[in-house]
Design a protein around this motif. Structure first.
Motif, PDB file in Angstrom:
ATOM      1  N   UNK A  16      39.634 -12.427 -35.373  1.00 11.52           N
ATOM      2  CA  UNK A  16      38.271 -12.763 -36.229  1.00 11.52           C
ATOM      3  C   UNK A  16      37.674 -11.906 -36.930  1.00 11.52           C
ATOM      4  N   UNK A  17      38.100 -12.203 -37.826  1.00 14.49           N
ATOM      5  CA  UNK A  17      37.255 -10.895 -39.049  1.00 14.49           C
ATOM      6  C   UNK A  17      35.872 -10.760 -39.101  1.00 14.49           C
ATOM      7  N   UNK A  18      35.158 -11.770 -38.677  1.00 18.20           N
ATOM      8  CA  UNK A  18      33.061 -11.547 -38.489  1.00 18.20           C
ATOM      9  C   UNK A  18      32.983 -11.676 -37.353  1.00 18.20           C
ATOM     10  N   UNK A 294      33.181  -6.690 -36.000  1.00 14.25           N
ATOM     11  CA  UNK A 294      34.782  -6.332 -35.374  1.00 14.25           C
ATOM     12  C   UNK A 294      34.586  -4.300 -35.450  1.00 14.25           C
ATOM     13  N   UNK A 295      35.436  -3.743 -34.410  1.00 16.18           N
ATOM     14  CA  UNK A 295      35.939  -2.335 -34.778  1.00 16.18           C
ATOM     15  C   UNK A 295      36.745  -2.366 -35.587  1.00 16.18           C
ATOM     16  N   UNK A 296      37.245  -2.887 -36.884  1.00 18.80           N
ATOM     17  CA  UNK A 296      38.557  -2.616 -37.382  1.00 18.80           C
ATOM     18  C   UNK A 296      38.348  -2.521 -38.251  1.00 18.80           C
ATOM     19  N   UNK A 297      38.563  -1.191 -40.017  1.00 21.25           N
ATOM     20  CA  UNK A 297      38.385  -1.120 -40.578  1.00 21.25           C
ATOM     21  C   UNK A 297      39.199  -1.658 -41.404  1.00 21.25           C
ATOM     22  N   UNK A 298      39.357  -1.843 -42.788  1.00 17.47           N
ATOM     23  CA  UNK A 298      40.197  -2.753 -43.283  1.00 17.47           C
ATOM     24  C   UNK A 298      41.657  -1.819 -44.245  1.00 17.47           C
ATOM     25  N   UNK A 299      41.872  -0.301 -43.565  1.00 17.80           N
ATOM     26  CA  UNK A 299      43.090   0.492 -44.836  1.00 17.80           C
ATOM     27  C   UNK A 299      44.141  -0.151 -42.786  1.00 17.80           C
ATOM     28  N   UNK A 300      43.572   0.135 -41.902  1.00 19.25           N
ATOM     29  CA  UNK A 300      44.276  -0.173 -40.413  1.00 19.25           C
ATOM     30  C   UNK A 300      44.844  -1.273 -39.690  1.00 19.25           C
ATOM     31  N   UNK A 301      43.696  -2.302 -40.699  1.00 16.58           N
ATOM     32  CA  UNK A 301      44.160  -3.506 -40.221  1.00 16.58           C
ATOM     33  C   UNK A 301      44.964  -3.949 -41.115  1.00 16.58           C
ATOM     34  N   UNK A 302      45.025  -3.830 -42.029  1.00 17.08           N
ATOM     35  CA  UNK A 302      46.197  -3.353 -43.114  1.00 17.08           C
ATOM     36  C   UNK A 302      47.708  -3.275 -42.923  1.00 17.08           C
ATOM     37  N   UNK A 303      47.711  -1.827 -41.800  1.00 14.36           N
ATOM     38  CA  UNK A 303      48.374  -1.546 -42.071  1.00 14.36           C
ATOM     39  C   UNK A 303      49.406  -2.222 -40.471  1.00 14.36           C
ATOM     40  N   UNK A 306      51.091  -5.874 -41.649  1.00 11.44           N
ATOM     41  CA  UNK A 306      51.823  -5.703 -42.804  1.00 11.44           C
ATOM     42  C   UNK A 306      52.289  -6.951 -43.126  1.00 11.44           C
ATOM     43  N   UNK A 307      52.379  -7.668 -42.175  1.00 14.72           N
ATOM     44  CA  UNK A 307      52.622  -9.063 -42.764  1.00 14.72           C
ATOM     45  C   UNK A 307      51.503 -10.318 -42.621  1.00 14.72           C
ATOM     46  N   UNK A 308      50.529 -10.146 -43.305  1.00 13.76           N
ATOM     47  CA  UNK A 308      49.270 -10.793 -43.378  1.00 13.76           C
ATOM     48  C   UNK A 308      48.864 -11.592 -44.685  1.00 13.76           C
ATOM     49  N   UNK A 309      48.371 -12.426 -44.965  1.00 17.80           N
ATOM     50  CA  UNK A 309      47.116 -12.980 -46.572  1.00 17.80           C
ATOM     51  C   UNK A 309      46.656 -13.682 -45.916  1.00 17.80           C
ATOM     52  N   UNK A 321      48.773  -8.209 -46.282  1.00 17.15           N
ATOM     53  CA  UNK A 321      49.284  -6.109 -45.796  1.00 17.15           C
ATOM     54  C   UNK A 321      50.373  -6.009 -46.482  1.00 17.15           C
ATOM     55  N   UNK A 322      50.240  -4.566 -46.073  1.00 17.36           N
ATOM     56  CA  UNK A 322      50.782  -3.519 -46.709  1.00 17.36           C
ATOM     57  C   UNK A 322      52.112  -3.920 -46.633  1.00 17.36           C
ATOM     58  N   UNK A 323      53.193  -4.139 -46.507  1.00 22.07           N
ATOM     59  CA  UNK A 323      54.575  -4.872 -46.578  1.00 22.07           C
ATOM     60  C   UNK A 323      55.103  -5.747 -47.349  1.00 22.07           C
ATOM     61  N   UNK A 324      53.739  -6.559 -46.849  1.00 17.68           N
ATOM     62  CA  UNK A 324      53.992  -8.620 -47.856  1.00 17.68           C
ATOM     63  C   UNK A 324      54.339  -7.572 -49.374  1.00 17.68           C
ATOM     64  N   UNK A 325      53.215  -6.916 -49.226  1.00 14.34           N
ATOM     65  CA  UNK A 325      53.092  -6.531 -51.210  1.00 14.34           C
ATOM     66  C   UNK A 325      53.766  -6.053 -51.418  1.00 14.34           C
TER      67      UNK A 325
END
Length: 757
Positions: A16-18, A294-303, A306-309, A321-325
């Protein structure tokens, strides 16, 4: 473990993002392929209806093997052989080999004709047996662990199907969508590229419900039309599924006591447990607790993922995500649309939020668009992603949580990727490594199956050649003697107290050889011996050997029979008849033979190793040879013992008188003339043929005479050629004979028919 992880992947909690995005799905739907796979075997649906697609469809050999097993088990081997012959297909199918759907299509069509069943009945019967066949193949445990009820079982089939697709690239299954109605009933939506196969579905699901979940399922087709929700022309069938649980059997008091325990303490403990824990499934009452934020920061979540949109209703990308980019650089452009960079491979739907939400519980496979990749990357295979779509209601956005869809280390290298690019918690790492080993095992298994099939064909051909060899061997040696020699056993010589031996040769054979070409002699002897050989089968005598123009036969050896003398005598009479058709190449007249017969005891055995022969030993052989050499052309010369053996057996025998026999002195010999009770046709074995011809000739004779009589009564002259002077006489005779043909004035009878006599 890998299967469990794969299946559990679709059960992982929605991120969940919110705090307000609870991940609730308002439309309770599931998507699964009913043609599920078991172990290393892949199943596909039958081609039917739309024949334009038949040549484009393929399947693995497991489905045809299953159909073969069904026909043999339910209807017998003869039915399968008939069905296979009419369909014009092979008998064996390789499990991992891809076959054209036309083969299965032919089998289904011929099964309907042979079994006199409708297509719906045959397909449903196959669906029921297919589930049983998978269980018999050893996959019942895997199937039982897919879910605790029918709905969970259906949900997890999609994950299992997707997992096995890593090893089987030719998979092409139909799609299913299940939705719950407010009245508790379940609607099952079936989508397929081929028409007429929907009747397999009830067979499979009814068997699953009955066997695994102790319930009865009834399925009814509510609607059948062309699919308008998905791209392409596809059949859309809606089933109404009603499930009725069976009542559990009542247990006796003794069974209840044995399960719960007989001691008072055991009952007490049972009551205490019942007090602390409510009855029913504890997991069904579980309620999760969500954090306020949500106790996850944006940078940590994207790392971490790595494969999410994440994209909105207009398909505009909000985050990635970082690797899909890294592997799809176009996603870094602000405001770009997801459908510009990817196409949906599975399920085959239009790329819209509405369509995606309708199949929200499916596994989605997306493929990168080649034209949107950097120019240097366009020659390499396009990146594929697989994962789940999660709708976030409060944000009105969709999150695609995915992983690279890779089958082996080779595909990993082709994508210029490394295992480190995949998150450590992602089971794709394990799948790639394990599937690499599995693909090698499948390849080895496929090779073994092919070798097995080659060996089967070679064994079949070897058996045919063996029969040819045995036929040739049995023509040279007695059957029981040949069998003992094949087994490597020694054949002991046998003594026969009474048998009859025949020798024959061609009169003036030496002169014929001197005046003819060798090929003419060979043709003459071949023609004569072929006729003699056929007679040995007619009269059941054993051909010992031929030397030049000499032909040797024995009766009562190697199988003793009381009528050996009569058999050899009839054979000799047949020889005389047969040589009438064998011409002397010098004169053009029928050849002449001398025949000698003697009865007595012999010793028989096999001599030689390189070319073993079954030979006869004893004075009887000598005497029979003397009867032939002292005989006369076209005469059958009998010794005294042969004469006594044939007395009172229905033969006409004439006494020759006393003659001097070389090495034997004076002997009173005889000539065999004919069989008093058998015709030439019977002696030559033509009795059945001539009986049939005789019957046909009699029928023709009767029919011809019937035509003659009919011609007389239909004569035109009967009505207009009567003489006036006979009219009075005809009137007087009319009452006496209504059918008599009156004479004409010229004494003739005119007719339209020409009767040949």
């Amino acid at each position: 473990d890998i299967v469990r992880k794969t299946l559990g992947y679709s059960y992982s909690p929605h991120l969940q993002l919110s705090s307000s995005a609870r991940g609730c799905v308002y439309e309770r739907e599931w998507h699964f392929p009913w043609t599920f796979c078991c172990g290393n075997h892949l199943t596909h649906q039958f081609p039917r209806g739309n024949r334009s697609n038949l040549l484009l469809c393929t399947q693995y050999g497991f489905i045809n093997t299953c159909l073969k097993s069904l026909v043999i088990e339910k209807f017998g081997d003869k039915t399968w052989e008939k069905l296979k012959t009419q369909a014009g297909i092979q008998d064996t199918f390789m499990t991992y080999t891809v076959y054209d759907d036309v083969i299965t299509f032919k089998l289904i069509q011929e099964a309907c004709k042979t079994l006199s069943m409708s297509e719906a009945t045959v397909l449903k019967l196959f669906g029921e047996y297919f589930f049983t066949f998978c269980k018999m193949s050893g996959y019942d445990r895997m199937l039982q662990t897919l879910g605790g009820n029918l709905t969970e079982f259906i949900e997890n089939l999609d994950a299992l199907h997707s997992y096995l697709a890593l090893s089987y690239q030719e998979m092409n299954a139909p799609s299913f969508r299940v939705e719950k109605r407010t009245d508790g009933a379940m609607l099952l939506h079936y989508y397929s590229d081929r028409r007429g196969l929907c009747h397999i579905v009830p067979g499979i699901l009814e068997s699953v419900a009955r066997d695994f979940f102790n319930s009865e399922v009834t399925m009814e087709i509510l609607n059948q039309s062309e699919d308008r929700e998905r791209t392409g022309k596809k059949e859309h069938v809606v089933f109404l599924v009603l499930q009725k649980l069976k009542r559990p059997e009542r247990k006796t008091r003794e069974e209840t006591n044995s399960e719960s325990g007989n001691s008072p303490n055991s009952n007490k403990n049972h009551c205490l447990i019942a007090c602390f824990f409510p009855p029913g499934n504890l997991l069904s009452t579980f309620e999760p607790i969500y954090p306020e934020r949500l106790w996850v920061e944006e940078r940590t979540f994207c790392n971490a993922f790595p494969f999410h949109v994440v994209f909105d209703e207009a398909l505009r990308i909000k985050q990635a995500g970082t690797n899909i980019q890294k592997y799809v650089p176009g996603l870094q452009v602000s405001g770009t649309r997801l459908n510009k960079h990817f196409t949906i491979v599975h399920p085959q739907i239009t790329f819209t939020i509405v369509s995606i939400r309708k199949f929200i519980n499916s596994q989605f496979v997306l493929k990168a668009c080649r034209e949107m990749l950097p120019e240097l990357w366009r020659n390499q295979p396009r990146l594929k992603l697989k994962g789940q779509m999660i709708w976030m209601e409060s944000l009105q956005c969709m999150m695609y949580l995915c992983s690279p869809k890779l089958r082996s280390l080779e595909e990993l290298e082709e994508q210029k990727m490394h295992l480190s690019d995949i998150a450590q918690h992602d089971t794709t790492r394990d799948l790639i490594l394990l599937n690499q080993q599995r693909l090698a095992e499948i390849q080895l298994s496929n090779q073994l199956e092919r070798k097995k099939e080659e060996l089967r064909i070679l064994s079949k051909n070897l058996e045919a050649e063996k029969k040819k060899t045995e036929t040739l061997l049995y023509a040279m040696l007695p059957k029981h003697v040949a069998n003992r020699l094949k087994e490597g056993k020694k054949v002991e010589a046998g003594e026969f107290n009474s048998c009859t031996i025949l020798f024959s040769d061609v009169v003036t054979f030496t002169n014929i050889c001197a005046a003819c070409e060798p090929i003419q002699i060979v043709n003459m002897l071949n023609s004569m011996y072929s006729k003699f050989d056929r007679l040995t089968n007619v009269h059941e005598v054993y051909k010992v050997e031929t030397i030049g123009d000499a032909y040797m036969v024995v009766g009562g050896v190697p199988i003793p029979v009381a009528s050996h003398a009569e058999r050899v005598a009839n054979f000799a009479l047949g020889m005389q008849i047969a040589v009438r058709e064998v011409m002397n190449p010098v004169t053009g007249d029928p050849i002449q033979i001398r025949v000698g017969i003697h009865t007595g005891p012999v010793l028989a055995g096999v001599v030689g190793e390189k070319m073993p022969r079954y030979c006869l030993f004893g004075d009887t052989v000598n005497t029979a040879s003397r009867m032939e050499s002292h005989g006369l052309p076209n005469k059958i010369h009998l010794s005294p013992t042969a004469f006594r053996a044939l007395q009172n057996c229905g033969f006409e025998i004439a006494e020759r008188g006393e003659i001097e026999v070389k090495g034997k002195g004076k002997m009173n010999t005889y000539f065999l003339r004919r069989n008093l009770h058998a015709t030439e046709d019977e002696i030559m074995g033509r009795l059945e043929l001539f009986t049939g011809l005789r019957t046909a000739w009699r029928f023709y004779w009767l029919f011809s005479h019937l035509l003659f009589v009919l011609a007389c009564y239909l004569s035109e002259a009967e009505s207009n050629a009567l003489n006036a002077e006979h009219s009075k006489w005809e009137d007087e005779q009319l009452l006496a004979d209504q059918t008599r043909t009156p004479p004409f004035s010229d004494g003739t009878v005119q007719s339209k028919f020409c009767v040949l006599s």
